[in-house]
Design a protein around this motif. Structure first.
Motif: not given
Lengths: 381, 548, 400
Positions: B394-401
């Motif tokens: 959620v955080l790394v991939i979702g938000q950062a992407a």
């Protein structure tokens, strides 16, 4: 019910089609690509009498359906192609079967072409026509490889997805419709009305599919009711579409639109909806409707060809017909030629689908009256 | 010296040859060599040879109180060894009491669960490997199989793959016997038939076919046996082996056989006239015929009151549809038919997508793949680490992407919605099938937009319509249309008191599930708590008596 | 035989598999939403060269309208006015025809012109008076253009309407179309979209009307309805006369406010708002002359009273009903007479005759060499009677 039951001997065709399926097969086969142009072509011929002509044409078709249903009741184990051979002899029967097949192949080709034209004009303008047609034909051909039980189920399943959205679009369009546009409902005299009626009947010829499924019904003795109901449902949808389009656009505008029904769907809006236009809904209805009727004409062609060539199985023809249909579909050069061909072919083949079942029925009744083994038709030759 | 060594070797070799020859002769002679001789040393040797001389095969020799030589043969670990010791060895070795016949040791063993005499050696290995104890007595030409099975099994637990809010908390386990007992406990009817087969040339797996006589169609039962018997395989490790052998269309992604680890679900399906196949060694039972309703129905639907159940079922149906089509519809609307999006939203979407380097189809496919990887990753890790994975996801991939402009936020929303939709599908294998098809639809959408999506969808539905499971159409109550079963299958879960017929599609012998009028007994209003209510004389009298 | 067939079928299947594999390589129509130059509004004006048309387009710029609630959208830019100006981009091109002008427009843009989100088609009054017919065909043929687009005539150049920048609306084109949508919803405007215009233009017995709008700077206002007999603008029905039209053609809810003098109280007045109305048209032909009977039924509420007139008895309401009926009949009558002087039947009375008196209509068409021309000539001589039936139902939250 077991797969073993599928491989029955040659004496009895598979009995799987329920009454609901008979009605569904007829309704969804008849409702096809023609629904797009119908309001225009009937208005062109009968002026404001278009909806009336559509209703009359549907009634005419119901009559022809009744002929096939009665035939099916009298000869519950033979399809219309086999009956031709039984009642009129092998040569005549096979010749007629081939004629019908030729017509249905052309019908399939023209319908798929008309479909492709709409898609290319309205939805995918840069995608080659060849591709859109091929995609649809592949769908129909792959489905046509299935047996008649699946044929019944597929029609049955899709019918609600054709009828309900179609009626929803009609209801939405009715909001802005003007009833005075329908007046005078008999149009401009009997001549135009008659011409439009014949044309409607010609566009509804897919009802002939009943001839190839009647011998698979579970209850051939009560075939008439579902058959008439199915045709009536299709007639109702056509009439509703014709009337709504006319009421919405008026006679002047309807004849100016290539596909009035499509425009009608595009004009329908639901305020606050997620989807602003009803193209999507219409596309759903319409791709499904075209698929089911192509499936039917394809199925009739394959079954008839198998019968004419004396084979039991229609399966290999499902794919073999594909190149033929595809090439025929690509034949007309432009859209005007296409429509001219469609109407000519449809009207020319009317005797085939309307008179031939009548002739069969008369022959069958005569044989019974003379007492010369009227039931002979129930045996395989 | 050397000569003696040579002699010894020679003697050993000769002995070995002789033994092998005897083996061969016995095998050749078959019948005669198969018979127990009554000489315990010889019988024991033959039996041990047949059992393969494994270290886990225990042969315990002892003498009964009357001095008769006896031997117990069993597989260590499958048998309650302590009970064997106390209930067999001790009793047989104990001096004969008054009135007991010393020369009939069997009479002393009546307390053993079951005693089955066998006179052939070939009949012994299979039960011994299944956990029975073989008792050989000198002078007896019959061996006795004693039931002391105590397989290692886990305790009954709540099935993890099919958790319910309301409903029984126990699921099947790995032991077939326990599983059949779970069925019996819920279906105390003499008509519940359990027929056992042994499948797998080497594993000899016990498979139980369960059905209710008079409810299940005999044709169906016959067909199940026909297909099971046709299986030719060396091992059956899980019911999935059987499933793949007996399903109708082996190439279809759709599960055509219901699998469940819930006994209550199996009983419910048996009552509908279906046939269950339980396999030893797995908690998953198979039930045939399967149909598409298994994609979104759970047994819990019938435990909740019908309004709630109908609503939940509707939600599942919607989520099923979302899971299948959401991403494809999004792709076709964004890249092909944006005129269908309301303008305000279209402008916003265009804004969100501005600067995204990929076409929406590629973007969505990428996100879907990432989603699948995340799902698979969290599946194979312990639960605590699984949470970490989802946080990373959620955080790394979702938000950062999103914030790096790699993908648009709306795509993330759509893909997440589709994923959640597929998680709401109760049957795991069905959810996988739909996820698989989702990729096909996305590709179709990427090629031909809405038109492609529709063609793909029709293709899938056509396939589903052409499927059959054990002669039963897969889309059964819908196509072929069967009223009123279609109501229950599709829209609402009809109230229990209305649903009086078994699914006609299964051609049940006994169509009606309930007799008599709906709720006649309850329709008449009775004042339950009314003090003025006339009481039944007996109880009323006694109550008064106690009151005084 | 059958085996050979099956082999052939297999060959066809293999060929098809190859063909479809080849098809998959194409991706012809994919055009991401952000790669389209979404034309939200188009304005048509006379070009500088005679016979030319100047096309001004309002094009949405992707990325300039922030996602999420407007308040939080810091990305749009500083001030409110500059923010809106940035969401769209206005440019124009001139051409001999509309298609030609669009070609010129495309030359100025990096993305492909796309009319799928077109909301407003504005025509400057100068061009409208010259006639719309030559400029409509492009839009009719394009599958992208919706029939629900609002066709409007602007008092000034349509180009200035494209530059319209209402400070509170995110997308200017949407401001215009919503203004019209809401006017329809409130019952201030009949449904006169592009599709309706085309429908009416193709009718023999009705004259098309389109909204007449003044739009410049930050403001836009609805002035009335432009009347376009033969697709050429001839006159304007001012906004305060539109209710009379709505009363007759019915359809949407009317928000008409009828102002009447209080019965028997000179100088005092009542304002009534219609809550429900319906109309019935009965055409008849007597002695070769068309006659139209118009029955209008309205239910109204009292919204304002200026004076001391009392409303606490039924007969006082009934007296006011009669006064309101007279007022409605008068308004409708004067509007009909006005349109008769323009020879423009915006009510569609002609369509009623076509539908219900086909013999008369046929005769008319024969005599004038066309029904449209025939009715244009016959319309001024149409005689009519208006019967209004008004009921005051409620008096608001006041009892008197």
């Amino acid at each position: 019910m077991t797969p073993a039951g599928r491989a029955e001997g040659p004496a009895r065709p598979l009995k799987v089609i329920t009454d609901v399926q008979v009605a569904a097969i007829l309704a969804s086969s008849i409702i096809g690509v023609g629904i797009l142009t119908l309001p225009r072509v009937t208005t062109e011929r009968a002026d404001t009498g278009g909806p009336l002509a559509t209703a009359l044409g549907s009634l005419l078709t119901m009559g022809a359906t009744a002929l096939l249903a009665l035939l099916g009741r009298r000869h519950p184990d033979e399809n219309v192609f086999q009956l031709g051979e039984t009642l009129f002899g092998r040569a005549v029967g096979k010749a007629m079967a081939l004629l019908v097949v030729a017509f249905f192949i052309e019908l399939t080709a023209l319908a798929s072409r008309e479909f492709g034209e709409v898609v290319v004009t309205d939805v995918l303008p840069r995608t080659p026509l060849e591709v859109t047609i091929l995609a649809m034909l592949l769908l129909a051909a792959s489905a046509a490889r299935n047996d008649v039980a699946v044929f019944g189920r597929i029609h049955e399943f899709y019918l609600p997805f054709i009828v309900f959205p179609a009626l929803a679009i009609v209801a939405l369009a009715l909001k802005t419709a003007r009833l005075i546009n329908l007046e005078p409902f008999w149009g401009q005299g009997a001549a135009g009305l008659a011409r439009a009626t014949v044309l409607v009947a010609a566009l509804l010829q897919t009802f002939f599919v009943l001839g190839t499924v009647a011998n698979h019904t579970l209850h051939p003795e009560r075939l008439l009711r579902p058959a008439l109901l199915g045709t009536a449902l299709a007639g109702f949808v056509y009439t509703a579409a014709a009337a709504t389009a006319l009421a919405l656009f008026g006679r002047g505008e309807v004849v100016g639109l290539l596909w009035p029904t499509l425009e009608m769907a595009k004009a329908a809006t639901v305020p606050g909806g997620i989807i602003e236009r009803f193209d999507a809904l219409f596309l759903t209805v319409w791709v499904t409707a075209v698929f089911t009727s192509l499936y039917s004409t394809y199925f009739v062609s394959a079954t008839g060809l198998a019968q004419a060539l004396g084979l039991r199985e229609h399966k290999p023809f499902a794919l073999l017909l594909l190149p033929v249909v595809y090439l025929l579909a690509l034949l007309p050069g432009d859209i005007q030629t296409l429509y001219q061909t469609i109407f000519r072919v449809a009207e020319a083949s009317l005797p085939l689908t309307f008179l031939w079942p009548g002739a069969l029925l008369v022959r069958s009744l005569l044989a019974a009256y003379r007492g010369t083994d009227g039931r002979r038709g129930e045996r395989w030759p | 010296m050397a000569r003696t060594a040579w002699d010894a070797d020679r003697a050993r070799e000769l002995a070995l040859r002789a033994r092998l020859a005897r083996d061969d002769v016995e095998t050749l002679l078959g019948r005669t060599a198969d018979r127990l001789t009554g000489r315990i040393a010889r019988d024991l040797a033959s039996l041990r040879r047949r059992l393969g001389r494994s270290p886990d095969v225990v042969a315990r020799r002892f003498r009964t109180s009357s001095g008769r030589a006896a031997a117990l043969v069993y597989v260590d670990g499958l048998v309650a060894a302590g009970r064997v010791e106390t209930q067999v060895v001790h009793r047989l070795m104990r001096p004969t009491g008054a009135g007991e016949r010393a020369n009939d040791p069997l009479a002393r063993l009546v307390s053993a669960l079951e005693v089955r005499p066998k006179s052939r050696l070939s009949e012994l290995p299979a039960p011994i490997f299944a956990g029975d104890v073989a008792l050989l007595l000198d002078g007896s030409r019959r061996a006795f199989l004693l039931g002391f099975r105590q397989p290692k099994e886990r305790n009954l637990g709540e099935p993890e793959t099919e958790a319910v809010i309301r409903g029984p908390r126990e699921g099947f386990v790995e032991s077939l016997r326990t599983n059949t007992s779970l069925l019996r406990r819920r279906l105390r009817d003499g008509d519940l038939r359990i027929r056992q087969l042994v499948l797998g040339r080497r594993t000899h797996t016990a498979v139980a076919v369960c059905y209710i006589r008079g409810v299940a169609s005999p044709d169906l039962v016959r067909e199940v046996f026909r297909r099971l018997r046709a299986i030719e395989v060396d091992g059956v490790l899980e019911s999935g082996y059987l499933e793949q052998y007996i399903e109708d269309n082996r190439y279809s992604p759709f599960p055509q056989i219901i699998n469940t680890e819930r006994p209550d679900k199996v009983v419910g399906l048996l009552l509908e006239g279906r046939v269950a196949i339980l396999t030893d060694g797995t908690p998953f039972a198979l039930v045939v015929p399967g149909d598409f309703t298994q994609l979104y129905q759970t047994p819990e639907d019938y435990y909740q009151r019908f309004h709630i159940a109908s609503f939940i079922r509707f939600v599942r149906l919607v989520s099923l549809f979302i899971s299948l089509t959401m991403s494809a519809l999004y792709v076709s609307l964004i890249s092909f038919n944006p005129e269908m999006i309301p303008t305000k939203f279209a402008v916003a979407v265009a804004g969100a997508r501005a600067g995204i380097p990929f076409p929406s189809a590629v973007e969505v496919l990428m996100l879907e793949v990432i989603m699948e990887i995340l799902r698979e990753a969290s599946l194979h890790l312990p639960k605590t680490v699984g949470n970490a994975i989802s946080i990373v996801g959620v955080l790394v991939i979702g938000q950062a992407a999103v914030s790096s402009g790699f993908v648009s936020p709306i795509s993330v929303v759509i893909v997440a919605l589709a994923a959640i939709g597929s998680f709401a599908t109760p049957a795991f294998n069905a959810a996988i099938a739909l996820r698989l098809l989702r990729f096909v639809l996305i590709v179709m959408a990427g090629l031909f937009g809405l038109y492609g999506t529709l063609i793909g969808l029709i293709f899938i539905v056509n396939h589903m319509l052409s499927l059959e499971s054990f002669g039963e159409p897969y889309m059964a109550p819908v196509a072929p249309f069967r009223w009123p079963a279609v109501l229950d299958a599709l829209f609402v879960r009809a109230p229990l008191w209305v649903e009086r017929r078994r699914p006609e599609s299964l051609a049940p012998r006994e169509a009606r599930r309930r007799r008599g009028g709906a709720l006649a007994a309850f329709d008449e209003k009775q004042p339950v708590l009314d003090p003025a209510r006339p009481r039944r004389p007996g109880r009323a009298g006694s109550a008064r008596g106690r009151g005084r | 035989m059958s085996l050979a067939l099956r082999r052939a079928a297999r060959a066809v299947a293999a060929a098809l598999a190859l063909a479809s594999a080849a098809l998959v390589t194409g991706c012809w129509d994919r055009l991401e939403i952000e790669d389209r130059a979404a034309v939200l509004a188009v304005g048509l004006d006379p070009g500088a060269r005679p016979g030319y048309v100047r096309l001004t387009a309002q094009i949405g710029i992707p990325g300039r309208v922030p996602l999420g609630p407007a308040a939080g959208g810091g990305g749009g830019g500083g001030g409110a006015t500059t923010g809106t100006r940035q969401t769209v981009f206005v440019t124009s091109a001139e051409g001999a025809t509309v298609a030609d002008a669009f070609e010129g427009l495309q030359a100025q843009l990096n993305d492909q012109i796309w009319l799928g989100q077109l909301h407003v088609l504005a025509v400057g009054e100068a061009l409208a008076r010259r006639g719309l017919a030559p400029y409509m065909d492009y839009f009719r043929r394009s599958p992208e253009v919706r029939r629900t687009v609002w066709l409007i005539v602007t008092r000034d150049a349509a180009a200035s309407a494209m530059e319209l920048a209402p400070s509170f609306a995110r997308v200017p084109a949407l401001f215009l179309s919503e203004m019209m949508d809401h006017a329809v919803a409130m019952g201030r405007l009949p449904v006169v979209t592009l599709g309706a215009f085309w429908n009416t233009a193709a009718m023999d017995g009705q004259t098309p009307i389109v909204p007449y709008v003044r739009a410049e700077g930050e403001h836009a206002s609805l002035l009335g309805l432009a009347v376009l007999p033969g697709q050429c603008m001839r006159a304007v029905v001012p906004m305060d006369e539109v209710p009379a039209l709505l009363d007759v053609i019915g359809g949407s809810r009317s928000a008409e406010v009828v102002t009447i003098p209080a019965p028997g109280r000179p100088g005092e007045r009542l304002d009534l708002r219609a809550v429900d109305h319906s109309a019935r048209l009965v055409p008849s032909v007597a002695g070769g002359r068309p006659h139209m009977e118009i029955f209008v039924r309205m239910e109204v509420n009292l919204v304002q009273k200026v004076g001391t007139h009392l409303f606490d008895r039924p007969d006082q309401l009934l007296a006011a009903d009669r006064a309101a009926e007279a007022a409605v009949e008068g308004e409708i009558g004067s509007l009909i007479r006005k349109t008769q002087s323009w020879q423009a039947d915006i009510f569609g009375f002609g369509e009623e005759f076509r539908g219900k008196e086909p013999a008369y209509w046929h005769e008319l068409a024969q005599a004038a060499g066309g029904a449209q021309a025939g009715w244009r000539d016959a319309y001024p001589s149409l005689s009519f009677t208006v019967r209004a039936d008004v009921h005051i139902r409620r008096t608001g939250t006041e009892d008197r």
